[in-house]
Design an enzyme around this catalytic site. Structure first.
Site, PDB file in Angstrom:
ATOM      1  N   VAL A   1       0.843  -1.202   0.000  1.00 48.48           N
ATOM      2  CA  VAL A   1       0.000   0.000   0.000  1.00 48.48           C
ATOM      3  C   VAL A   1       0.878   1.251   0.000  1.00 48.48           C
ATOM      4  O   VAL A   1       0.717   2.154  -0.829  1.00 48.48           O
ATOM      5  CB  VAL A   1      -0.951  -0.011   1.215  1.00 48.48           C
ATOM      6  CG1 VAL A   1      -1.796   1.258   1.225  1.00 48.48           C
ATOM      7  CG2 VAL A   1      -1.842  -1.239   1.181  1.00 48.48           C
ATOM      8  N   TYR A   2       1.820   1.311   0.928  1.00 50.69           N
ATOM      9  CA  TYR A   2       2.710   2.466   1.020  1.00 50.69           C
ATOM     10  C   TYR A   2       3.533   2.626  -0.252  1.00 50.69           C
ATOM     11  O   TYR A   2       3.635   3.723  -0.805  1.00 50.69           O
ATOM     12  CB  TYR A   2       3.631   2.296   2.220  1.00 50.69           C
ATOM     13  CG  TYR A   2       4.645   3.402   2.387  1.00 50.69           C
ATOM     14  CD1 TYR A   2       4.250   4.659   2.854  1.00 50.69           C
ATOM     15  CD2 TYR A   2       5.989   3.199   2.082  1.00 50.69           C
ATOM     16  CE1 TYR A   2       5.185   5.672   3.011  1.00 50.69           C
ATOM     17  CE2 TYR A   2       6.920   4.207   2.231  1.00 50.69           C
ATOM     18  CZ  TYR A   2       6.512   5.445   2.704  1.00 50.69           C
ATOM     19  OH  TYR A   2       7.430   6.450   2.850  1.00 50.69           O
ATOM     20  N   ALA A   3       4.120   1.521  -0.726  1.00 50.85           N
ATOM     21  CA  ALA A   3       4.950   1.595  -1.925  1.00 50.85           C
ATOM     22  C   ALA A   3       4.158   2.121  -3.114  1.00 50.85           C
ATOM     23  O   ALA A   3       4.665   2.923  -3.911  1.00 50.85           O
ATOM     24  CB  ALA A   3       5.545   0.225  -2.233  1.00 50.85           C
TER      25      ALA A   3
END
Length: 242
Positions: free
Chosen positions: A152-154
């Site tokens: 998600v962050y990436a």
């Protein structure tokens, strides 16, 4: 060495801690006046009192759509001009995708992507009218490698890297520079959400970067001759690949 940013007015979002705080303090050390933008009022007031007239506190929750919309007008009313805008505020969601809370995904994508786009959109006309300005965005090493423990962050950082590079090609004709810094794991509050085994491994192997080291890179980017743009700096601890 003379103050390299003397006379400049900078804005840093997420300025109460981590990379944002290190960036703001480094710019002050180089002679700039800095608007500290954060939602943590208590921390902002304490920090800005410490730095006197060189720091201007601006308490804003960037996830509030109306407050975000008014950010650039409020700053211009307070300080008159923006020479440097550091879009730094962000959130982290790690772990397996199926375990991620949908509301947390929304908040993170909103702050990491939408807010950055809107803030940059709003500051460009002001800078373009003056034919000068610098925009720097805090990205991540995760924007360059499909990190398996943080999809998600990436994904948010892959999106923002595309935004930075495409926007750069639109605004350089107006004398504006925009670039990103993509650090590996930095010692900030975001690491609190890391998987425990990954964090322990990083600490044991010396695979973490200090926020002050990222601030040094930002100063380098901002102080190049106007004919040079540092479009993206990828930096990681030497031991990161162990």
């Amino acid at each position: 060495m003379p103050a390299q940013l003397k006379g400049k007015v900078a804005v840093v979002t997420g300025a109460a801690s981590g990379i944002g705080l290190a960036s703001a303090q480094a710019m002050i050390a180089e002679g700039a006046k800095v608007v500290f933008v954060d939602r943590d009022e208590e921390a902002l007031l304490a920090l800005c009192e410490k730095h006197g007239d060189a720091a201007v506190p601006m308490v804003v929750d960037l996830l509030d759509a109306q407050a975000c919309k008014q950010l650039i007008p409020r700053i211009l009313e307070a300080v008159g001009v923006i020479d440097i805008f550091h879009a730094n505020a962000g959130l982290y969601v790690g772990g397996d995708l199926v375990d991620a809370d949908p509301d947390a995904i929304d908040r993170m994508m909103n702050l990491n992507v939408n807010v950055v786009m809107k803030n940059v959109r709003d500051v460009i006309p002001h800078m373009a009218a003056r034919k000068t300005g610098d925009i720097v965005v805090t990205s991540s090493l995760a924007a360059h490698y499909p990190t398996p423990w943080e999809p998600v962050y990436a994904s948010s950082k892959w999106a923002i890297n595309c935004f930075v590079q495409t926007t750069r090609r639109q605004v350089f004709k107006d004398g504006l520079r925009i670039g990103s810094v993509s650090p590996g794991p930095v010692v900030t509050g975001l690491l609190a959400d890391w998987p425990e085994d990954k964090l322990a491994q990083a600490k044991a192997s010396g695979s973490l970067i200090e926020a002050s080291e990222i601030a040094e890179i930002l100063i380098f980017m901002l102080t190049r001759p106007r004919g040079m743009t540092i479009r993206d700096v990828v930096v990681m601890p030497t031991n990161f690949d162990l």
